[in-house]
Enzyme design. Sequence first.
Site, PDB file in Angstrom:
ATOM      1  N   ARG A 168      -0.262  -6.646 -12.580  1.00  0.00           N
ATOM      2  CA  ARG A 168       0.750  -8.305 -13.273  1.00  0.00           C
ATOM      3  C   ARG A 168      -0.049  -8.709 -11.753  1.00  0.00           C
ATOM      4  O   ARG A 168       0.076 -10.228 -12.646  1.00  0.00           O
ATOM      5  CB  ARG A 168       2.134  -7.408 -11.520  1.00  0.00           C
ATOM      6  CG  ARG A 168       3.139  -7.189 -12.737  1.00  0.00           C
ATOM      7  CD  ARG A 168       4.461  -6.465 -12.599  1.00  0.00           C
ATOM      8  NE  ARG A 168       4.957  -7.026 -11.700  1.00  0.00           N
ATOM      9  CZ  ARG A 168       5.818  -7.214 -10.599  1.00  0.00           C
ATOM     10  NH1 ARG A 168       5.371  -5.486 -10.350  1.00  0.00           N
ATOM     11  NH2 ARG A 168       6.185  -7.992  -9.681  1.00  0.00           N
ATOM     12  N   LYS A 187       9.432   3.280  -6.796  1.00  0.00           N
ATOM     13  CA  LYS A 187       8.629   3.556  -5.881  1.00  0.00           C
ATOM     14  C   LYS A 187       9.476   4.503  -4.561  1.00  0.00           C
ATOM     15  O   LYS A 187       9.653   5.365  -4.408  1.00  0.00           O
ATOM     16  CB  LYS A 187       8.376   2.445  -4.774  1.00  0.00           C
ATOM     17  CG  LYS A 187       6.789   2.021  -6.017  1.00  0.00           C
ATOM     18  CD  LYS A 187       6.152   1.774  -4.517  1.00  0.00           C
ATOM     19  CE  LYS A 187       6.336   0.074  -4.277  1.00  0.00           C
ATOM     20  NZ  LYS A 187       5.210  -1.406  -5.499  1.00  0.00           N
TER      21      LYS A 187
HETATM   22  N1  URA Z   1       7.159  -5.245  -3.901  1.00  0.00           N
HETATM   23  C1  URA Z   1       6.493  -4.562  -4.526  1.00  0.00           C
HETATM   24  O1  URA Z   1       6.771  -2.955  -4.535  1.00  0.00           O
HETATM   25  N2  URA Z   1       6.992  -4.932  -6.216  1.00  0.00           N
HETATM   26  C2  URA Z   1       7.258  -5.949  -6.135  1.00  0.00           C
HETATM   27  O2  URA Z   1       7.022  -6.314  -7.890  1.00  0.00           O
HETATM   28  C3  URA Z   1       7.180  -6.750  -5.538  1.00  0.00           C
HETATM   29  C4  URA Z   1       6.952  -6.449  -4.421  1.00  0.00           C
END
Ligand code: URA
Length: 432
Positions: A168, A187
């Site tokens: 991305r 996460k």
């Molecule tokens: N932090 C992340 O871990 N992912 C994102 O898409 C944006 C900020």
Amino acid sequence: MNIIDIIEKKKNNLELSKEEIEFFVSNYTNGEVTDYQAAALIMAICINGMTQDEILDLTIAMANSGDVLDLKDISNHIVDKHSTGGVGDKITLIVMPIIASLGIPVAKMSGRGLGITGGTVDKLESIPGYNINLSIDEFKQNIKEIGISLMGQTLNLAPADKKIYALRDTIGCTNSIPLIASSIMSKKIASGADSIVLDVTCGKGAFMKNKEDAKKLSKMMSLIGKWADRETVCVLTNMDEPLGYSVGNTLEVIEAIDALKGNMAEDVKDVVQNLCVQMMNLSGKYPNILENKGKILEVIENGKAFEKFKELVSKQGGDVSYIEDPNKFEKAPIITPVLSEFEGYIEELDAEKVGKAGVELGIGRIHKEDSIDSRVGLIFNKKIGDEVKKGDILAYVHATSPEKAEKCIEQIKEAYKIGTKKISKKNIIEII
Ligand code: URA
């Protein structure tokens, strides 16, 4: 099922099924789906968006793409923190040692820079020797022994997010609510958080440019949290101008050291206090919100938070002498001032323009495999609301060549708007 049909479906703005999302996530993680196919699908998601069900399915598929940590043998309640990203955002480096020094265990997996926003892992790596690549056992052992570990997304935790995140960054797909919400929450779920405080940045230097979008993102992440049984609080913070006085990896580590010694810029202090207060509350150990700010000040004044940061650096192999004497950090070869051509008050310091100038200096990446230069960056002398005279130093550029410094000086002059109004800034926009 095949990836081309899935890309076509999203391109035509149709809803993907749970099975199709799982197919994409598992086959991109194992390399069956190529980067260019994933890029096409991610771009279609970025343009056409996702339904609530699709976002939940994507989050869970990404969280389950690798190991899911169980930290119950360390603590029955882990509180985590994450930011949606900003320019000059060194908050994790300050908040987490404070929280650990208050006896709340910190187990945090951070990311690299994304787009114009910096990443905690890139900042930690600017400390000589600091190891962001730990095994699960080392990660847990550190938390058991010193109450804190900060590492990169190097374990087999949400590996799908790691790949999608890096992709991305280089295909212009950073500012999408479904992709940010699923990236962050996958996460957090995979790394064993029981409750989560999210710093949702909002403004020119953030992915969410206005309050409405920041609220939408917050609500989506809270919904995922609720669905996954993780209590989630979102603190909406202002990112119209860079946070604190520095932007750049080493420079931000130095600012964080300063902050942990009690010298915090006002905007940094506001954000740090608000995030810590919420984390303390969610931990269950500090239910009296009114007393929490005092406790934060106490661990800064008595040096415990700074000592915790040193302990963390030492435990992860970093050279603590740099933390004790930040003058040891290698400096960029060119350090040059940006002078004001006008007088008045700073009405704007556009964080997006600063972020773009920073990427060109070498703070962040343009290509996935680009290396960064931890020495380069910016130090701001003047921020929104400050009075300025002609010839005053607005900022310093730390660069690797005279050409890069010259270009950056012009970009930073453009980021400043000097006028006659003394503007005051609200650092905390809302807590959801
Ligand atoms: N932090 C992340 O871990 N992912 C994102 O898409 C944006 C900020």
